[in-house]
Design an enzyme around this catalytic site. Structure first.
Site, PDB file in Angstrom:
ATOM      1  N   PHE A   1       0.814  -1.229   0.000  1.00  0.00           N
ATOM      2  CA  PHE A   1       0.000   0.000   0.000  1.00  0.00           C
ATOM      3  C   PHE A   1       0.838   1.265   0.000  1.00  0.00           C
ATOM      4  CE2 PHE A   1       0.808  -0.266   4.587  1.00  0.00           C
ATOM      5  CZ  PHE A   1       0.995   1.065   4.909  1.00  0.00           C
TER       6      PHE A   1
ATOM      7  N   LYS B 171      -1.098  -6.818  -9.508  1.00  0.00           N
ATOM      8  CA  LYS B 171      -2.083  -6.909  -8.419  1.00  0.00           C
ATOM      9  C   LYS B 171      -1.646  -5.875  -7.384  1.00  0.00           C
ATOM     10  CE  LYS B 171      -2.961  -8.172  -4.708  1.00  0.00           C
ATOM     11  NZ  LYS B 171      -3.368  -7.242  -3.625  1.00  0.00           N
TER      12      LYS B 171
ATOM     13  N   GLU C  87      -4.872  -3.719  -2.321  1.00  0.00           N
ATOM     14  CA  GLU C  87      -6.321  -3.485  -2.343  1.00  0.00           C
ATOM     15  C   GLU C  87      -6.705  -2.260  -1.505  1.00  0.00           C
ATOM     16  OE1 GLU C  87      -4.608  -5.774  -0.886  1.00  0.00           O
ATOM     17  OE2 GLU C  87      -5.621  -6.767   0.787  1.00  0.00           O
TER      18      GLU C  87
ATOM     19  N   SER D 127       5.247  -7.170   3.137  1.00  0.00           N
ATOM     20  CA  SER D 127       5.787  -7.553   4.449  1.00  0.00           C
ATOM     21  C   SER D 127       6.535  -8.889   4.355  1.00  0.00           C
ATOM     22  CB  SER D 127       4.650  -7.651   5.459  1.00  0.00           C
ATOM     23  OG  SER D 127       3.722  -8.621   5.021  1.00  0.00           O
TER      24      SER D 127
ATOM     25  N   CYS E  96       9.486   1.472   3.506  1.00  0.00           N
ATOM     26  CA  CYS E  96      10.348   0.322   3.792  1.00  0.00           C
ATOM     27  C   CYS E  96      11.776   0.777   4.029  1.00  0.00           C
ATOM     28  CB  CYS E  96      10.312  -0.659   2.645  1.00  0.00           C
ATOM     29  SG  CYS E  96      11.042   0.011   1.167  1.00  0.00           S
TER      30      CYS E  96
ATOM     31  N   GLU F  36       9.154  -4.684  12.931  1.00  0.00           N
ATOM     32  CA  GLU F  36       8.902  -3.547  12.040  1.00  0.00           C
ATOM     33  C   GLU F  36       7.565  -2.941  12.459  1.00  0.00           C
ATOM     34  OE1 GLU F  36       7.639  -4.281   7.950  1.00  0.00           O
ATOM     35  OE2 GLU F  36       8.885  -2.609   7.302  1.00  0.00           O
TER      36      GLU F  36
HETATM   37  P1  NAD Z   1       1.423  -6.759   2.849  1.00  0.00           P
HETATM   38  O1  NAD Z   1       2.447  -7.823   2.874  1.00  0.00           O
HETATM   39  O2  NAD Z   1       0.312  -6.821   3.817  1.00  0.00           O
HETATM   40  O3  NAD Z   1       0.731  -6.721   1.400  1.00  0.00           O
HETATM   41  C1  NAD Z   1       1.498  -6.671   0.220  1.00  0.00           C
HETATM   42  C2  NAD Z   1       0.718  -7.328  -0.897  1.00  0.00           C
HETATM   43  O4  NAD Z   1       0.499  -8.702  -0.577  1.00  0.00           O
HETATM   44  C3  NAD Z   1      -0.657  -6.706  -1.123  1.00  0.00           C
HETATM   45  O5  NAD Z   1      -0.883  -6.630  -2.503  1.00  0.00           O
HETATM   46  C4  NAD Z   1      -1.589  -7.685  -0.444  1.00  0.00           C
HETATM   47  O6  NAD Z   1      -2.855  -7.745  -1.061  1.00  0.00           O
HETATM   48  C5  NAD Z   1      -0.877  -9.014  -0.589  1.00  0.00           C
HETATM   49  N1  NAD Z   1      -1.131  -9.922   0.526  1.00  0.00           N
HETATM   50  C6  NAD Z   1      -1.350  -9.591   1.826  1.00  0.00           C
HETATM   51  N2  NAD Z   1      -1.504 -10.698   2.580  1.00  0.00           N
HETATM   52  C7  NAD Z   1      -1.385 -11.747   1.749  1.00  0.00           C
HETATM   53  C8  NAD Z   1      -1.450 -13.160   1.934  1.00  0.00           C
HETATM   54  N3  NAD Z   1      -1.660 -13.693   3.133  1.00  0.00           N
HETATM   55  N4  NAD Z   1      -1.280 -13.949   0.867  1.00  0.00           N
HETATM   56  C9  NAD Z   1      -1.051 -13.420  -0.348  1.00  0.00           C
HETATM   57  N5  NAD Z   1      -0.987 -12.099  -0.591  1.00  0.00           N
HETATM   58  C10 NAD Z   1      -1.151 -11.263   0.440  1.00  0.00           C
HETATM   59  O7  NAD Z   1       2.199  -5.362   2.938  1.00  0.00           O
HETATM   60  P2  NAD Z   1       1.578  -3.896   3.073  1.00  0.00           P
HETATM   61  O8  NAD Z   1       1.019  -3.739   4.439  1.00  0.00           O
HETATM   62  O9  NAD Z   1       0.725  -3.571   1.911  1.00  0.00           O
HETATM   63  O10 NAD Z   1       2.911  -3.020   2.928  1.00  0.00           O
HETATM   64  C11 NAD Z   1       3.765  -2.742   3.994  1.00  0.00           C
HETATM   65  C12 NAD Z   1       4.927  -3.706   4.019  1.00  0.00           C
HETATM   66  O11 NAD Z   1       5.621  -3.672   2.786  1.00  0.00           O
HETATM   67  C13 NAD Z   1       5.975  -3.342   5.060  1.00  0.00           C
HETATM   68  O12 NAD Z   1       6.419  -4.517   5.680  1.00  0.00           O
HETATM   69  C14 NAD Z   1       7.098  -2.697   4.251  1.00  0.00           C
HETATM   70  O13 NAD Z   1       8.374  -2.779   4.815  1.00  0.00           O
HETATM   71  C15 NAD Z   1       7.018  -3.512   3.018  1.00  0.00           C
HETATM   72  N6  NAD Z   1       7.649  -2.825   1.903  1.00  0.00           N
HETATM   73  C16 NAD Z   1       8.871  -3.281   1.504  1.00  0.00           C
HETATM   74  C17 NAD Z   1       9.519  -2.633   0.478  1.00  0.00           C
HETATM   75  C18 NAD Z   1      10.860  -3.102   0.025  1.00  0.00           C
HETATM   76  O14 NAD Z   1      11.338  -2.583  -0.961  1.00  0.00           O
HETATM   77  N7  NAD Z   1      11.502  -4.056   0.671  1.00  0.00           N
HETATM   78  C19 NAD Z   1       8.923  -1.525  -0.148  1.00  0.00           C
HETATM   79  C20 NAD Z   1       7.674  -1.100   0.281  1.00  0.00           C
HETATM   80  C21 NAD Z   1       7.043  -1.763   1.315  1.00  0.00           C
END
Ligand code: NAD
Length: 501
Positions: free
Chosen positions: A151, A175, A178, A228, A283, A384
């Protein structure tokens, strides 16, 4: 498009979902639902992958120089529409308009990089690897690639992926999160307007159901993920088990090591921007400071005094420096960490829990929060938090600081603040982190370098964009050839392993 229900984007047009499930998009500054997003199905994924598969053959046959021209037009359109994209991001995410504009710029730079694809796809050539034998390599596209994004950067993170994949001759299914779906739709429209053939870029909204359908679809050949760590690990394992190439970037706990010889006013300013910018939802946010030797008290005082003055409010209000968190649930989770940090005995120097924004009482705000004398076993250090909570750990020496950072499970970004070239050189050599800043708090590499962390911050081998991005989205083919004149062609069968030299 931006009112009511956000559609999918399949085969170059807005497409309704087959799903009966919907998520709500909330403006985090007001707490009000502003639109809905479909939580797509495997049938939606089949439709998108089908369109991408059909478009792929013609797109891979399109000369890279022509693909590059479409990317250049896309970049121009992104620049022309920068302010509406910025507003959309701020509305759905909450970040301030200047911060959102900066993230759009960093994304546009990846399109700029990908516009050089005729050069980037050049292979290697060696004449006379054997007598009369030449050898050359080619980088060819994979087919349909998919991206799953978080997000917090609704333009920049997808742009780390799809311009490079598409420039390399692949078709793509995105994707997006959401929680923030609209920016992707706007980018899809602009890419079409730039001349991208239908089906080359598709957007399917949804949650785990869509992700699982992409991870297991036989026609999807590569998965790029950013999010994450637990989900990144799952994506890596599931994608690999289904024979796909995977790069899965995960979460982070980024440390800034501040040496006693550093310019502490400068270091405090830089750390505040990196810790509280975007409400800590980056991140590459600095979420832990390691104060070395005598730096501690003077640094904490400076950070507290300046952070307390940050202007918090709705991201679209002029002069605001920090917006709300993404959701009520996330804000409450971050607050819970602050409660726990107090219970664990860390010194709470600045407490953002009491913050109220007049006229925005239902927004998901939390003020800048600072803990000192934090110990590595506390959850506010280990986890985190992804919010405006900065923790300060004290270390006696550079050795101790390096050991602390290296023992952390994450390895995304880190920074050192010092006037000592020797300390900086040691730090960059010994630190086990993918991206390192020397007096630079958020060392996000420019698009022509690659972005990625180490350890639990990245599962997979190749980082995004830069040459690693090009290698991720291509397969190498090596051709060894000879064209002997008939009379010079070697005669006779040989069963010996050929040696050319
Ligand atoms: P998230 O992991 O909750 O979601 C990321 C994506 O995965 C979304 O599209 C979501 O719909 C999908 N998703 C969520 N749960 C899932 C599941 N159980 N099975 C399959 N798909 C699933 O992350 P977020 O809350 O949207 O973003 C924040 C996180 O992203 C933080 O941990 C941040 O550090 C990380 N991030 C990392 C970087 C990097 O470059 N390393 C960059 C930006 C954000």
């Amino acid at each position: 498009m931006m009112e009511g229900i956000v559609p999918l984007w399949i085969n170059g047009r807005e497409t309704p979902t087959r799903s009966t499930r919907f998520g709500e998009i909330t403006n985090p500054a007001t707490g009000k639902v502003i639109r809905k997003v479909p939580l797509g199905t495997s049938e939606d994924v089949n439709a998108a992958v089908g369109a991408a598969t059909a478009a792929f053959q013609e797109w891979r046959a399109t000369p890279p120089v022509r693909r590059a021209r479409i990317l250049t037009r896309f970049r121009e359109l992104m620049e022309a529409h920068r302010s509406d994209l910025t507003r959309l991001i701020s509305e759905e995410h909450g970040k301030t308009l200047p911060d959102a504009a900066g993230s759009v710029q960093r994304g546009i730079e990846v399109i700029e990089f990908a516009s050089g694809v005729p050069h980037l796809l050049k292979g290697e050539h060696a004449e006379d690897v054997g007598r009369g034998i030449d050898c050359h390599s080619m980088l060819q596209p994979l087919g349909v690639c998919a991206g799953i994004t978080p997000f917090n950067f609704p333009a920049m993170v997808p742009l780390w992926m799809f311009p490079v994949a598409i420039a390399c001759g692949n078709a793509f299914v995105l994707k997006p999160s959401e929680k923030i779906p609209s920016t992707s739709m706007r980018m899809a429209e602009l890419f079409k307007d730039a001349g991208l053939p239908d089906g080359v870029f598709n957007v399917v909204h949804g949650d785990k159901e869509v992700v699982d359908a992409l991870l297991t679809h036989p026609e999807v050949h590569a998965i790029s993920f950013v999010g994450s760590t637990p989900v990144a690990r799952y994506i890596y394992q599931t994608g690999a088990a289904h024979g796909k190439r995977v790069q899965a970037l995960g979460g982070a706990k980024n440390h800034a090591v501040v040496m006693a010889d550093a310019d502490l006013d400068f270091a405090a300013d830089q750390v505040i921007g990196a810790a509280y910018g975007s409400a800590g939802e980056r991140c590459m946010a600095i979420s832990a400071v390691v104060a070395v030797g005598d730096a501690g008290d003077a640094l904490v005082e400076r950070i507290r005094d300046k952070a307390a003055k940050l202007v918090v409010g709705p991201g679209d209000r002029h002069g605001v420096e920090m917006g709300p968190l993404i959701s009520r649930a996330h804000r409450d989770k971050v607050k819970g960490y602050v409660d726990q940090g107090e219970r664990d005995g860390a010194r709470l120097v600045l407490d953002g829990r009491g913050l109220r924004i007049t006229g925005h009482e239902d927004g998901f705000f939390l003020g800048p929060t600072l803990f000192d004398h934090v110990r590595p076993e506390m959850s506010i250090y280990r986890d985190e938090i992804f919010g405006p909570v900065l923790v300060v750990v004290r270390a006696a020496s550079l050795d101790e600081a390096i050991a602390l950072v290296n023992s952390n499970a994450y390895g995304n970004g880190t920074a050192i603040f010092t006037r000592s070239g020797h300390a900086a050189r040691r730090f960059q050599n010994e630190i086990e982190v993918g991206m390192v800043g020397v007096n630079i708090p958020i060392p996000v590499p420019m698009a022509f370098f690659s972005f990625g962390g180490w350890k639990n911050s990245l599962f997979g081998d190749l980082h995004v964009h830069g040459m690693e991005g090009v290698y991720f989205y291509t397969r190498t083919k090596v051709i060894t050839s000879r064209w002997p004149a008939d009379e010079a062609a070697p005669r006779g069968v040989t069963t010996v392993m050929p040696t050319h030299g």
